[in-house]
Design an enzyme around this catalytic site. Structure first.
Site, PDB file in Angstrom:
ATOM      1  N   ASP A 123       0.779  -1.251   0.000  1.00 17.43           N
ATOM      2  CA  ASP A 123       0.000   0.000   0.000  1.00 17.43           C
ATOM      3  C   ASP A 123       0.811   1.303   0.000  1.00 17.43           C
ATOM      4  O   ASP A 123       0.474   2.235   0.760  1.00 17.43           O
ATOM      5  CB  ASP A 123      -0.969   0.008   1.210  1.00 17.43           C
ATOM      6  CG  ASP A 123      -2.001  -1.112   1.170  1.00 17.43           C
ATOM      7  OD1 ASP A 123      -1.964  -1.942   0.247  1.00 17.43           O
ATOM      8  OD2 ASP A 123      -2.848  -1.169   2.092  1.00 17.43           O
TER       9      ASP A 123
ATOM     10  N   HIS B 116     -10.717   6.999   1.777  1.00 18.06           N
ATOM     11  CA  HIS B 116      -9.351   6.890   1.250  1.00 18.06           C
ATOM     12  C   HIS B 116      -9.300   5.831   0.154  1.00 18.06           C
ATOM     13  O   HIS B 116     -10.125   4.917   0.121  1.00 18.06           O
ATOM     14  CB  HIS B 116      -8.369   6.526   2.381  1.00 18.06           C
ATOM     15  CG  HIS B 116      -8.609   5.164   2.947  1.00 18.06           C
ATOM     16  ND1 HIS B 116      -9.583   4.905   3.891  1.00 18.06           N
ATOM     17  CD2 HIS B 116      -8.036   3.969   2.676  1.00 18.06           C
ATOM     18  CE1 HIS B 116      -9.596   3.614   4.170  1.00 18.06           C
ATOM     19  NE2 HIS B 116      -8.672   3.016   3.446  1.00 18.06           N
TER      20      HIS B 116
ATOM     21  N   LYS C 142      -7.114  -4.943  -3.032  1.00 21.06           N
ATOM     22  CA  LYS C 142      -7.884  -5.496  -1.914  1.00 21.06           C
ATOM     23  C   LYS C 142      -8.798  -4.427  -1.347  1.00 21.06           C
ATOM     24  O   LYS C 142      -8.550  -3.237  -1.530  1.00 21.06           O
ATOM     25  CB  LYS C 142      -6.929  -6.015  -0.828  1.00 21.06           C
ATOM     26  CG  LYS C 142      -6.033  -4.918  -0.283  1.00 21.06           C
ATOM     27  CD  LYS C 142      -4.993  -5.453   0.668  1.00 21.06           C
ATOM     28  CE  LYS C 142      -4.102  -4.348   1.177  1.00 21.06           C
ATOM     29  NZ  LYS C 142      -4.790  -3.305   1.933  1.00 21.06           N
TER      30      LYS C 142
ATOM     31  N   CYS D  54      -2.040  -2.776   7.677  1.00 25.31           N
ATOM     32  CA  CYS D  54      -1.940  -3.697   6.534  1.00 25.31           C
ATOM     33  C   CYS D  54      -0.661  -4.537   6.539  1.00 25.31           C
ATOM     34  O   CYS D  54      -0.701  -5.708   6.175  1.00 25.31           O
ATOM     35  CB  CYS D  54      -2.146  -2.940   5.234  1.00 25.31           C
ATOM     36  SG  CYS D  54      -3.876  -2.386   5.089  1.00 25.31           S
TER      37      CYS D  54
HETATM   38  C1  VGL Z   1      -4.711   0.673   5.735  1.00 23.41           C
HETATM   39  C2  VGL Z   1      -6.281   1.585   7.115  1.00 23.41           C
HETATM   40  C3  VGL Z   1      -7.245   1.463   6.145  1.00 23.41           C
HETATM   41  C4  VGL Z   1      -3.288   0.249   5.538  1.00 23.41           C
HETATM   42  C5  VGL Z   1      -5.675   0.526   4.746  1.00 23.41           C
HETATM   43  O1  VGL Z   1      -2.821   0.192   4.375  1.00 23.41           O
HETATM   44  O2  VGL Z   1      -2.602  -0.003   6.559  1.00 23.41           O
HETATM   45  N1  VGL Z   1      -5.029   1.180   6.911  1.00 23.41           N
HETATM   46  N2  VGL Z   1      -6.937   0.934   4.966  1.00 23.41           N
HETATM   47 ZN    ZN Z   2      -8.410   0.993   3.413  1.00 22.90          ZN
END
Ligand code: VGL
Ligand code: ZN
Length: 200
Positions: free
Chosen positions: A12, A85, A110, A155
């Site tokens: 991510d 987001h 995802k 994540c």
């Molecule tokens: C994430 C919160 C919501 C991450 C993704 O990538 O850690 N955290 N969505």
């Molecule tokens: Zn997220």
């Protein structure tokens, strides 16, 4: 160069998780040069991308009276509510422009089911819906994973724990991760990953 049994999983590294983004992780962009350099040592590179439909159930905006970062009970357990987001196709959901993406063999999206969040690259937050990444890695003969990216305590943590549970040997390069750190979530993530025999 690591051999073909060893994959790098970059979690991510997207605009919304970097400074200026909708769910900015402090220092999120600092890790990018190091991740790019580390890619040169791997034959198999996986990038993950948080990829939510507009109106995703993990967004606080979908829950009347709830502020971002509050926790509510979902059918599969407690769920943190986030600012909107990584909406599919938005600039926030794009990989950070500094991230090298050409060598990636697998790009795994995802969190695209409206009703289920997905922190882990392997299973959604119900801990039973698979993303398919396990099969993609196993059928290539991958047994060892190095994980880096955002966020350490969400994540990266959930991906590392699932990978270890699935039998992969897992290493998290903490220098190349950054955390959100809500209510001690970083400390508990570190403790949980150590307990799962993940190398930090
Ligand atoms: C994430 C919160 C919501 C991450 C993704 O990538 O850690 N955290 N969505
Ligand atoms: Zn997220």
């Amino acid at each position: 160069m690591r051999d073909a049994t060893h994959a790098l999983v970059v979690i991510d590294v997207q605009n919304d998780f970097c400074p200026g983004g909708a769910l900015a992780v402090p220092g999120g962009d600092e890790i990018i040069p190091g991740i790019n350099a580390l890619m040169e040592a791997f034959q198999c590179i996986v990038l993950t991308q948080d990829w939510h439909p507009a109106g995703h159930s993990s967004f606080a905006s979908q829950h009347k009276g709830q502020d971002p970062y509050s926790v509510v009970e979902f059918p599969y357990g407690p769920q943190v509510l986030w600012p909107d987001h990584c909406v599919q196709g938005s600039s926030g959901a794009a990989f950070h422009p500094g991230l090298t993406t050409d060598p990636a063999q697998i790009i795994l999206r995802k969190g695209f089911r409206r009703e289920i969040d997905s922190y882990s690259a392997f299973f959604e937050n119900d801990h039973s819906t698979p993303t398919g990444l396990e099969g993609a890695l196993r059928t290539r003969g991958v047994t060892h994973l190095t994980m880096v990216g955002l966020a350490t305590d969400f994540c990266v943590n959930f991906s590392a724990l699932d990978a270890a549970r699935l039998g992969f040997a897992v290493e998290v390069d903490m220098k190349l991760c950054r955390a959100i750190n809500l209510d001690g979530s970083l400390a508990s993530a570190i403790e949980g990953m150590k307990r799962a025999d993940i190398t930090l």
